[in-house]
Write a protein that holds these residues in place. Structure first.
Motif, PDB file in Angstrom:
ATOM      1  N   LEU B  67       0.828  -1.200   0.000  1.00 18.97           N
ATOM      2  CA  LEU B  67       0.000   0.000   0.000  1.00 18.97           C
ATOM      3  C   LEU B  67       0.867   1.255   0.000  1.00 18.97           C
ATOM      4  CD1 LEU B  67      -2.585  -1.099   2.698  1.00 18.97           C
ATOM      5  CD2 LEU B  67      -2.910  -1.078   0.246  1.00 18.97           C
ATOM      6  N   PRO B  68       0.266   2.403  -0.386  1.00 19.03           N
ATOM      7  CA  PRO B  68       1.019   3.652  -0.247  1.00 19.03           C
ATOM      8  C   PRO B  68       1.447   3.816   1.206  1.00 19.03           C
ATOM      9  CG  PRO B  68      -1.071   4.013  -1.396  1.00 19.03           C
ATOM     10  CD  PRO B  68      -1.064   2.582  -0.964  1.00 19.03           C
ATOM     11  N   PRO B  69       2.497   4.546   1.562  1.00 17.64           N
ATOM     12  CA  PRO B  69       3.247   5.478   0.713  1.00 17.64           C
ATOM     13  C   PRO B  69       4.475   4.875   0.047  1.00 17.64           C
ATOM     14  CG  PRO B  69       3.949   5.709   2.958  1.00 17.64           C
ATOM     15  CD  PRO B  69       2.971   4.568   2.935  1.00 17.64           C
ATOM     16  N   ASP B 103      -8.973   0.240   1.696  1.00 17.42           N
ATOM     17  CA  ASP B 103      -7.801   0.081   0.837  1.00 17.42           C
ATOM     18  C   ASP B 103      -8.132  -0.476  -0.540  1.00 17.42           C
ATOM     19  OD1 ASP B 103      -5.927  -1.031   3.728  1.00 17.42           O
ATOM     20  OD2 ASP B 103      -6.097   0.980   2.865  1.00 17.42           O
ATOM     21  N   TRP B 104      -9.338  -1.025  -0.694  1.00 17.92           N
ATOM     22  CA  TRP B 104      -9.641  -1.761  -1.917  1.00 17.92           C
ATOM     23  C   TRP B 104      -9.624  -0.867  -3.152  1.00 17.92           C
ATOM     24  CZ3 TRP B 104      -9.309  -6.433  -3.598  1.00 17.92           C
ATOM     25  CH2 TRP B 104     -10.015  -6.867  -4.708  1.00 17.92           C
ATOM     26  N   ASP B 105     -10.199   0.311  -3.017  1.00 19.83           N
ATOM     27  CA  ASP B 105     -10.260   1.187  -4.189  1.00 19.83           C
ATOM     28  C   ASP B 105      -8.856   1.546  -4.661  1.00 19.83           C
ATOM     29  OD1 ASP B 105     -13.182   2.901  -2.869  1.00 19.83           O
ATOM     30  OD2 ASP B 105     -13.003   1.112  -4.120  1.00 19.83           O
ATOM     31  N   GLU B 106      -7.987   1.820  -3.719  1.00 16.42           N
ATOM     32  CA  GLU B 106      -6.596   2.136  -4.055  1.00 16.42           C
ATOM     33  C   GLU B 106      -5.940   0.972  -4.789  1.00 16.42           C
ATOM     34  OE1 GLU B 106      -4.357   4.725  -3.745  1.00 16.42           O
ATOM     35  OE2 GLU B 106      -2.988   3.286  -4.685  1.00 16.42           O
ATOM     36  N   ILE B 107      -6.256  -0.236  -4.339  1.00 12.89           N
ATOM     37  CA  ILE B 107      -5.655  -1.418  -4.954  1.00 12.89           C
ATOM     38  C   ILE B 107      -6.169  -1.636  -6.366  1.00 12.89           C
ATOM     39  CG2 ILE B 107      -5.665  -3.937  -4.822  1.00 12.89           C
ATOM     40  CD1 ILE B 107      -5.515  -3.293  -1.714  1.00 12.89           C
ATOM     41  N   LEU B 108      -7.455  -1.409  -6.564  1.00 18.81           N
ATOM     42  CA  LEU B 108      -7.997  -1.545  -7.911  1.00 18.81           C
ATOM     43  C   LEU B 108      -7.366  -0.524  -8.840  1.00 18.81           C
ATOM     44  CD1 LEU B 108     -11.808  -2.310  -7.599  1.00 18.81           C
ATOM     45  CD2 LEU B 108      -9.910  -3.856  -8.045  1.00 18.81           C
ATOM     46  N   LYS B 109      -7.148   0.664  -8.300  1.00 19.65           N
ATOM     47  CA  LYS B 109      -6.505   1.718  -9.090  1.00 19.65           C
ATOM     48  C   LYS B 109      -5.094   1.289  -9.467  1.00 19.65           C
ATOM     49  CE  LYS B 109      -5.084   6.553  -8.640  1.00 19.65           C
ATOM     50  NZ  LYS B 109      -3.657   6.201  -8.517  1.00 19.65           N
ATOM     51  N   ASN B 116      -2.505  -0.402 -17.550  1.00 22.52           N
ATOM     52  CA  ASN B 116      -2.258   0.706 -18.473  1.00 22.52           C
ATOM     53  C   ASN B 116      -0.792   0.815 -18.853  1.00 22.52           C
ATOM     54  OD1 ASN B 116      -4.933   1.307 -18.278  1.00 22.52           O
ATOM     55  ND2 ASN B 116      -4.676   2.992 -16.839  1.00 22.52           N
ATOM     56  N   ALA B 117       0.077   0.566 -17.885  1.00 23.29           N
ATOM     57  CA  ALA B 117       1.510   0.663 -18.163  1.00 23.29           C
ATOM     58  C   ALA B 117       2.052  -0.631 -18.747  1.00 23.29           C
ATOM     59  CB  ALA B 117       2.248   1.007 -16.869  1.00 23.29           C
ATOM     60  N   GLN B 118       1.133  -1.577 -18.996  1.00 24.47           N
ATOM     61  CA  GLN B 118       1.480  -2.857 -19.604  1.00 24.47           C
ATOM     62  C   GLN B 118       2.472  -3.674 -18.787  1.00 24.47           C
ATOM     63  OE1 GLN B 118       2.149  -2.613 -23.817  1.00 24.47           O
ATOM     64  NE2 GLN B 118       0.141  -1.698 -24.124  1.00 24.47           N
ATOM     65  N   HIS B 119       2.408  -3.528 -17.481  1.00 28.14           N
ATOM     66  CA  HIS B 119       3.168  -4.433 -16.617  1.00 28.14           C
ATOM     67  C   HIS B 119       2.306  -5.668 -16.435  1.00 28.14           C
ATOM     68  CE1 HIS B 119       6.139  -1.420 -15.863  1.00 28.14           C
ATOM     69  NE2 HIS B 119       5.295  -0.604 -15.290  1.00 28.14           N
ATOM     70  N   PHE B 120       2.232  -6.467 -17.506  1.00 24.57           N
ATOM     71  CA  PHE B 120       1.263  -7.550 -17.528  1.00 24.57           C
ATOM     72  C   PHE B 120       1.545  -8.625 -16.500  1.00 24.57           C
ATOM     73  CE2 PHE B 120      -1.242  -5.821 -20.628  1.00 24.57           C
ATOM     74  CZ  PHE B 120      -0.595  -5.564 -21.825  1.00 24.57           C
ATOM     75  N   ASP B 121       2.825  -8.852 -16.208  1.00 19.56           N
ATOM     76  CA  ASP B 121       3.108  -9.917 -15.247  1.00 19.56           C
ATOM     77  C   ASP B 121       2.553  -9.563 -13.865  1.00 19.56           C
ATOM     78  OD1 ASP B 121       6.721  -9.215 -15.194  1.00 19.56           O
ATOM     79  OD2 ASP B 121       4.969  -7.907 -15.079  1.00 19.56           O
ATOM     80  N   ALA B 122       2.741  -8.318 -13.446  1.00 17.71           N
ATOM     81  CA  ALA B 122       2.212  -7.922 -12.142  1.00 17.71           C
ATOM     82  C   ALA B 122       0.686  -7.986 -12.124  1.00 17.71           C
ATOM     83  CB  ALA B 122       2.685  -6.511 -11.787  1.00 17.71           C
ATOM     84  N   ALA B 123       0.086  -7.505 -13.218  1.00 16.43           N
ATOM     85  CA  ALA B 123      -1.380  -7.512 -13.296  1.00 16.43           C
ATOM     86  C   ALA B 123      -1.899  -8.941 -13.297  1.00 16.43           C
ATOM     87  CB  ALA B 123      -1.848  -6.778 -14.541  1.00 16.43           C
ATOM     88  N   TYR B 124      -1.174  -9.813 -14.005  1.00 16.74           N
ATOM     89  CA  TYR B 124      -1.566 -11.223 -14.073  1.00 16.74           C
ATOM     90  C   TYR B 124      -1.552 -11.839 -12.676  1.00 16.74           C
ATOM     91  CZ  TYR B 124      -1.260 -16.219 -15.280  1.00 16.74           C
ATOM     92  OH  TYR B 124      -1.467 -17.577 -15.356  1.00 16.74           O
ATOM     93  N   ILE B 125      -0.514 -11.516 -11.931  1.00 14.51           N
ATOM     94  CA  ILE B 125      -0.371 -12.105 -10.608  1.00 14.51           C
ATOM     95  C   ILE B 125      -1.455 -11.635  -9.655  1.00 14.51           C
ATOM     96  CG2 ILE B 125       1.127 -11.877  -8.576  1.00 14.51           C
ATOM     97  CD1 ILE B 125       3.406 -12.688 -10.461  1.00 14.51           C
ATOM     98  N   PHE B 126      -1.786 -10.361  -9.716  1.00 17.89           N
ATOM     99  CA  PHE B 126      -2.870  -9.890  -8.869  1.00 17.89           C
ATOM    100  C   PHE B 126      -4.172 -10.567  -9.262  1.00 17.89           C
ATOM    101  CE2 PHE B 126      -5.145  -7.289  -6.023  1.00 17.89           C
ATOM    102  CZ  PHE B 126      -6.312  -6.912  -6.653  1.00 17.89           C
ATOM    103  N   ARG B 127      -4.405 -10.659 -10.544  1.00 18.14           N
ATOM    104  CA  ARG B 127      -5.618 -11.302 -11.039  1.00 18.14           C
ATOM    105  C   ARG B 127      -5.682 -12.758 -10.566  1.00 18.14           C
ATOM    106  NH1 ARG B 127      -6.734 -14.608 -15.237  1.00 18.14           N
ATOM    107  NH2 ARG B 127      -8.772 -14.429 -16.248  1.00 18.14           N
TER     108      ARG B 127
END
Lengths: 381, 331
Positions: B67-69, B103-109, B116-127
């Motif tokens: 999470l941030p910061p 925290d959920w909204d921040e995480i979805l963002k 959007n930045a095409q970091h597909f591996d990270a997005a894949y893992i979260f998914r």
């Protein structure tokens, strides 16, 4: 209980559901009132709805079993879903499946025992654990879990994943589970600082009375009266006396701000509560329990899904029972005062030893003493 | 239990080594994970109760870095760490990762940013974590039981993983500077207008130094530059040998290196512009994207290329503001 549902008490009792007070932006968003201590009050059902709204349409809320054996699923199908969700090509999706596979995380070779700490490890955690294991090896003759640990683990996990036989008893998707700590009234001095408690899981859709009924308290079982002359008349079958919770009771004791309402009219979903904040539950006139709701969350597939098992106890303080002074084997059922036969005052006896010591073969009282039936707090272990 | 001893050190060691790698690729993380044999952190004959407690604490600890910061890179590292811990745990059934509503909204963002930045591996893992139902959706991040602790254990935030809190930049944003310039100009004009001699304002009206504004601007610029130099090591380009997808040959890397140094020099003049506060949003400087070579938003990341530009320390999307550029250059 403090802070029951606000709003017009007259409209209670219909179907139990109330509209939450119109919020000034995120009224039902749990936020700390005091950091790390407790939250501000929020409406339970509204909170649940905030989560469900965000997860609707996805599989997060589902309680169904996942399609068996993820390795077996059609990878082509999976790749298409990935490509769709991430906005990448099918080729990339297939690549992702390979690059992010679980095999990339394996740190042990084929035959290696997952319980053995590898020899040359840099991990501080393992260093600490190794030293601890070594210490155990050197000091303990038999290294196994003690009764209390086994008991605690059993309590925590005995209902996990249970499915009901009758599908009508299945918990609904999106149901809320509240985790409630109920503190024992302080009986022993040693408990003054760190009160023992039990933890129960209760469903949002359950009535307050259901939680009340599941709380076992020794004060429910106390039998008043001195029975040295008539030991046989002390009630044998101790049945739980139905407690009647009248909040007006608390009202008279000076907690004027409570509203008078009936517990059976409200479910936990209807309440406005502060998570982490101590509330008070009174019964038997003056037996007080501090109650803290420690957590609220959406039900998960791995939880116990049989709603008839709720409220579900998952943690209980192990209380040492007082044993009979004579045989040291059975739990005490009698306590005597001013007892000429007893070496200490008060003195505890099990039923058999008590009669053998204090009465002759015909049942006549011998000597002088006062005797009271005793219910040990550890009865509910 | 509290955080088990050594666990924080191990997680931070892993994350800081990942940070040094200057990458957000899971491949790189996995390599690090395997080299540290991090999966063995669950070994050692823990009995059931301890296993449960330890795993819960480990997931809670890793979650904090997600999470941030914390910086973007650390957050991605934390995501990978969660993935590793969740899947390598020995508890049956698996301990879950708690996520609070706030925290959920921040995480979805964050997930959307990754896509959007095409970091597909990270997005894949979260998914994947979500599909595996690794999460518990809760009211608060941890259980609250009103324990009156003698010392309030406040979670310490590791400073090295955080974006430094630059109060100077926050105070003197380009917005403020622009407004100062406007006010200054206006003030000078007023002086001219009310003076008898229109070309030269009255000496008696000289209440501030004329170059006051320029000085402030230079000081702030210097400060920004100092900050940048402090944070980033000198630009170095890593060329991975033996990659089929690598598009770099030595000539190209040289060219790229020069281009990047040029960009660096240019960016000296118009660096990070902090977002104006809400009250000043209407005056927020906007960007003309066509002119920005240091425009760092949404650089496409080819999987194997280690592009430093994508790894901004700030989690926000930083865009150089064109107007800001102009007014710094022409003053």
């Amino acid at each position: 209980m403090a802070e029951d549902s606000r709003g017009d008490p007259a409209c209670g009792g219909m179907d139990g559901r109330k509209d939450p007070v119109p919020s000034s932006g995120g009224f039902n968003f749990p936020e700390y009132e005091f950091p790390e201590l407790n939250t501000q009050a929020f409406h339970v059902a509204a909170f649940g709805e905030l989560w469900r709204g965000r997860l609707r349409g996805e599989e997060d809320l589902s309680l169904k079993d996942l399609p068996g054996g993820r390795e077996v699923t059609d990878s082509g199908c999976e790749d298409a879903a990935v490509a769709r969700d991430l906005g990448c090509s099918l080729e990339t999706a297939a690549e992702l499946r390979a690059v992010c596979g679980l095999d990339k995380l394996r740190c042990l070779e084929e035959g290696e025992d997952p319980e053995v700490i590898p020899e040359n490890t840099d991990l501080v955690t393992l260093g600490v654990r190794k030293r601890l294991l070594k210490h155990r090896e050197e000091t303990l003759r038999i290294d196994r879990a003690c009764r209390q640990e086994t008991f605690a683990y059993e309590m925590e996990s005995h209902a996990v994943g249970k499915k009901p036989e009758n599908s009508a008893d299945m918990i609904e998707e999106g149901e809320l589970i509240l985790s409630v700590n109920i503190f024992y009234p302080v009986i022993f001095h040693k408990h003054r600082e760190h009160k023992p408690y039990q933890t129960m899981l209760v469903l949002g859709s359950q009535k307050l009375t259901e939680l009340r009924d599941s709380i076992c308290c020794v004060s429910d079982l106390q039998i008043g009266g001195e029975f040295s002359n008539t030991p046989d008349q002390a009630p044998e079958n101790i049945s739980k006396v139905r407690t009647i919770i009248e909040w007006s009771e608390s009202h008279d004791r000076g907690y004027g701000k409570f509203q008078t309402a009936k517990m059976e009219d409200f479910t936990f979903n209807d309440l406005y509560i502060k998570v982490g904040f101590p509330y008070l539950y009174c019964h038997q006139g003056d037996c007080e329990h501090v109650v803290v709701i420690t957590d609220i969350r959406l039900v998960h597939h791995d939880d116990c899904l049989d709603k008839t098992l709720y409220p579900l106890i998952i943690k209980k303080h192990w209380l040492w029972t007082r044993k009979c002074f004579v045989c040291k084997m059975f739990t005490a059922r009698w306590v005597t005062n001013n007892d000429s036969f007893a070496p200490q005052d008060p003195c505890f006896f099990c039923d058999v030893c008590f009669r053998m010591l204090h009465y002759d073969a015909e049942g006549n009282k011998l000597g002088e003493f006062l005797a009271y039936p005793y219910v040990d707090p550890g009865t509910f272990n | 239990m509290g955080t088990p001893s050594g666990l924080k050190d191990d997680c931070e060691a892993l994350l800081s080594r990942f940070q040094e790698m200057d990458s957000v690729r899971f491949e790189d993380f996995a390599e690090l994970w395997r080299s540290m044999k991090f999966g063995t952190i669950f070994c050692g004959r823990m009995r059931n109760l301890e296993k449960n407690t330890f795993t819960k604490e480990a997931l809670t600890l890793a979650w904090r870095y997600f999470l941030p910061p914390y910086t973007f890179q650390i957050r991605v590292g934390a995501l990978y760490l969660l993935y590793g811990l969740y899947n390598m745990q020995l508890c049956q059934p698996k301990q879950k990762i708690r996520v609070a509503l706030k925290d959920w909204d921040e995480i979805l963002k964050f997930q959307q940013d990754l896509i959007n930045a095409q970091h597909f591996d990270a997005a894949y893992i979260f998914r994947k974590l979500r599909l595996d139902r690794a999460f518990h959706f809760t009211a608060m991040p941890k259980l609250l039981s009103y324990r009156m602790k003698k010392k309030m254990q406040r979670a310490e935030i590791t400073e090295e993983f955080k974006d430094p809190n630059d109060r100077v930049l926050k105070l003197i944003t380009s917005d403020v500077l622009e407004e100062m310039m406007n006010v200054h100009d206006h003030y000078q004009r007023m002086k001219h207008v009310i003076s008898a001699d229109k070309s030269n304002p009255e000496k008696s009206l000289d209440l501030i130094k004329d170059d006051f504004f320029d000085n402030i601007k230079n000081i702030v610029l210097e400060h920004q530059q100092w900050h940048k130099d402090r944070k980033k090591p000198p630009l170095k380009l890593k060329v991975k040998g033996g990659e089929e997808k690598s598009e770099r040959n030595s000539q190209q890397s040289e060219r790229c290196e020069r281009a990047e140094s040029l960009a660096k020099i240019k960016s000296k003049a118009f660096s990070v512009v902090a977002q104006a506060s809400k009250s000043r949003r209407h005056r927020q400087v906007k960007v003309d994207v066509s002119d920005s070579e240091s425009g760092q938003v949404q650089t496409k990341t080819t999987r194997k290329r280690k592009n430093k530009e994508t790894l901004k320390p700030a989690g926000k999307k930083v865009s150089s503001r064109d107007r800001g550029k102009q007014f710094f250059l022409c003053s």
